[in-house]
Design a protein around this motif. Structure first.
Motif, PDB file in Angstrom:
ATOM      1  N   PRO A 225       0.810  -1.224   0.000  1.00  0.00           N
ATOM      2  CA  PRO A 225       0.000   0.000   0.000  1.00  0.00           C
ATOM      3  C   PRO A 225       0.845   1.277   0.000  1.00  0.00           C
ATOM      4  O   PRO A 225       1.942   1.304   0.556  1.00  0.00           O
ATOM      5  CB  PRO A 225      -0.812  -0.107   1.286  1.00  0.00           C
ATOM      6  CG  PRO A 225      -0.036  -1.016   2.164  1.00  0.00           C
ATOM      7  CD  PRO A 225       0.691  -1.964   1.253  1.00  0.00           C
ATOM      8  N   VAL A 226       0.293   2.296  -0.641  1.00  0.00           N
ATOM      9  CA  VAL A 226       0.894   3.627  -0.642  1.00  0.00           C
ATOM     10  C   VAL A 226      -0.183   4.640  -0.259  1.00  0.00           C
ATOM     11  O   VAL A 226      -1.372   4.398  -0.434  1.00  0.00           O
ATOM     12  CB  VAL A 226       1.516   4.003  -2.011  1.00  0.00           C
ATOM     13  CG1 VAL A 226       2.655   3.064  -2.357  1.00  0.00           C
ATOM     14  CG2 VAL A 226       0.480   3.994  -3.106  1.00  0.00           C
ATOM     15  N   ARG A 227       0.278   5.752   0.281  1.00  0.00           N
ATOM     16  CA  ARG A 227      -0.637   6.829   0.664  1.00  0.00           C
ATOM     17  C   ARG A 227      -0.324   8.052  -0.187  1.00  0.00           C
ATOM     18  O   ARG A 227       0.823   8.394  -0.412  1.00  0.00           O
ATOM     19  CB  ARG A 227      -0.473   7.178   2.138  1.00  0.00           C
ATOM     20  CG  ARG A 227      -1.392   8.320   2.596  1.00  0.00           C
ATOM     21  CD  ARG A 227      -1.184   8.682   4.063  1.00  0.00           C
ATOM     22  NE  ARG A 227      -1.397   7.558   4.962  1.00  0.00           N
ATOM     23  CZ  ARG A 227      -2.575   7.084   5.357  1.00  0.00           C
ATOM     24  NH1 ARG A 227      -3.686   7.649   4.928  1.00  0.00           N
ATOM     25  NH2 ARG A 227      -2.662   6.068   6.187  1.00  0.00           N
ATOM     26  N   ASP A 228      -1.388   8.713  -0.658  1.00  0.00           N
ATOM     27  CA  ASP A 228      -1.252   9.995  -1.337  1.00  0.00           C
ATOM     28  C   ASP A 228      -2.427  10.864  -0.913  1.00  0.00           C
ATOM     29  O   ASP A 228      -3.145  10.521   0.029  1.00  0.00           O
ATOM     30  CB  ASP A 228      -1.156   9.839  -2.859  1.00  0.00           C
ATOM     31  CG  ASP A 228      -2.398   9.237  -3.495  1.00  0.00           C
ATOM     32  OD1 ASP A 228      -3.478   9.226  -2.860  1.00  0.00           O
ATOM     33  OD2 ASP A 228      -2.300   8.781  -4.647  1.00  0.00           O
ATOM     34  N   GLU A 229      -2.647  11.958  -1.606  1.00  0.00           N
ATOM     35  CA  GLU A 229      -3.712  12.887  -1.204  1.00  0.00           C
ATOM     36  C   GLU A 229      -5.111  12.280  -1.299  1.00  0.00           C
ATOM     37  O   GLU A 229      -6.059  12.796  -0.725  1.00  0.00           O
ATOM     38  CB  GLU A 229      -3.639  14.153  -2.055  1.00  0.00           C
ATOM     39  CG  GLU A 229      -3.794  13.885  -3.534  1.00  0.00           C
ATOM     40  CD  GLU A 229      -3.398  15.056  -4.407  1.00  0.00           C
ATOM     41  OE1 GLU A 229      -3.868  15.091  -5.559  1.00  0.00           O
ATOM     42  OE2 GLU A 229      -2.643  15.911  -3.953  1.00  0.00           O
ATOM     43  N   HIS A 230      -5.243  11.156  -1.999  1.00  0.00           N
ATOM     44  CA  HIS A 230      -6.536  10.503  -2.156  1.00  0.00           C
ATOM     45  C   HIS A 230      -6.762   9.372  -1.155  1.00  0.00           C
ATOM     46  O   HIS A 230      -7.817   8.743  -1.160  1.00  0.00           O
ATOM     47  CB  HIS A 230      -6.695   9.967  -3.580  1.00  0.00           C
ATOM     48  CG  HIS A 230      -6.503  11.014  -4.630  1.00  0.00           C
ATOM     49  ND1 HIS A 230      -7.393  12.050  -4.830  1.00  0.00           N
ATOM     50  CD2 HIS A 230      -5.500  11.201  -5.510  1.00  0.00           C
ATOM     51  CE1 HIS A 230      -6.952  12.828  -5.803  1.00  0.00           C
ATOM     52  NE2 HIS A 230      -5.808  12.343  -6.223  1.00  0.00           N
ATOM     53  N   GLY A 231      -5.760   9.066  -0.344  1.00  0.00           N
ATOM     54  CA  GLY A 231      -5.872   7.996   0.637  1.00  0.00           C
ATOM     55  C   GLY A 231      -4.863   6.895   0.386  1.00  0.00           C
ATOM     56  O   GLY A 231      -3.827   7.106  -0.229  1.00  0.00           O
ATOM     57  N   VAL A 232      -5.189   5.699   0.844  1.00  0.00           N
ATOM     58  CA  VAL A 232      -4.297   4.548   0.720  1.00  0.00           C
ATOM     59  C   VAL A 232      -4.810   3.647  -0.395  1.00  0.00           C
ATOM     60  O   VAL A 232      -6.008   3.372  -0.489  1.00  0.00           O
ATOM     61  CB  VAL A 232      -4.221   3.756   2.046  1.00  0.00           C
ATOM     62  CG1 VAL A 232      -3.361   2.512   1.891  1.00  0.00           C
ATOM     63  CG2 VAL A 232      -3.680   4.643   3.155  1.00  0.00           C
ATOM     64  N   SER A 233      -3.883   3.198  -1.237  1.00  0.00           N
ATOM     65  CA  SER A 233      -4.236   2.297  -2.338  1.00  0.00           C
ATOM     66  C   SER A 233      -3.028   1.416  -2.635  1.00  0.00           C
ATOM     67  O   SER A 233      -1.953   1.608  -2.077  1.00  0.00           O
ATOM     68  CB  SER A 233      -4.620   3.098  -3.590  1.00  0.00           C
ATOM     69  OG  SER A 233      -3.515   3.863  -4.040  1.00  0.00           O
ATOM     70  N   SER A 234      -3.218   0.450  -3.509  1.00  0.00           N
ATOM     71  CA  SER A 234      -2.101  -0.366  -3.967  1.00  0.00           C
ATOM     72  C   SER A 234      -2.353  -0.767  -5.411  1.00  0.00           C
ATOM     73  O   SER A 234      -3.485  -0.751  -5.888  1.00  0.00           O
ATOM     74  CB  SER A 234      -1.898  -1.596  -3.085  1.00  0.00           C
ATOM     75  OG  SER A 234      -3.042  -2.406  -3.101  1.00  0.00           O
TER      76      SER A 234
END
Length: 140
Positions: free
Chosen positions: A115-124
């Protein structure tokens, strides 16, 4: 033969890979601080969810406020084609911190489907079959 053993022991002492970092973070291993040493634009593009942001040029001035005493620091940057994590690890070592460089960097973290986090939340993203087995742990 002994120089080869010393060399590989040193690599394992001062480097770690994305799978091991992920396992430590998932297990809640105490005393591990993962540091993203990239610039602010790169951080906003995406970063490890549990990482702290500390660009290399700020380490000497801000390490004490970011890293609790006695913690092991794990540094990362973009990927294998970038030596930013090495430079960051050197800065932490100069300050006396136990430190490891996460080989593969952000690129291999993403490619292994973590998983990664950015301004939109956590995704992978889906696992890249060239970097990790799909649907299973590496096991190496």
């Amino acid at each position: 033969m002994t120089s080869a053993v010393a060399f590989f022991e040193a690599l394992l002492q001062f480097q770690t890979d994305v799978s091991d970092v992920h396992a430590d973070l998932e297990a809640g291993t105490p005393g591990v601080v993962v540091v993203d040493s990239r610039n602010a634009e790169s951080w906003r593009q995406g970063h490890l969810p549990h990482a702290v942001h500390l660009p290399t040029r700020e380490i000497a001035a801000r390490a004490a406020e970011v890293v609790p005493p006695g913690s092991t620091v794990v540094t990362y940057c973009w990927g294998p084609g970038c030596n930013g994590a090495t430079r960051a690890a050197l800065e932490f070592a100069r300050l006396g911190h136990p430190v490891k460089e996460m080989i593969g960097g952000y690129e291999y973290w993403v490619r292994e489907g973590f998983p990664v986090r950015d301004e939109h939340g956590v995704s992978s993203r889906p696992v890249d079959s060239l970097t990790a087995p799909i649907g299973a742990a590496c096991g190496c």
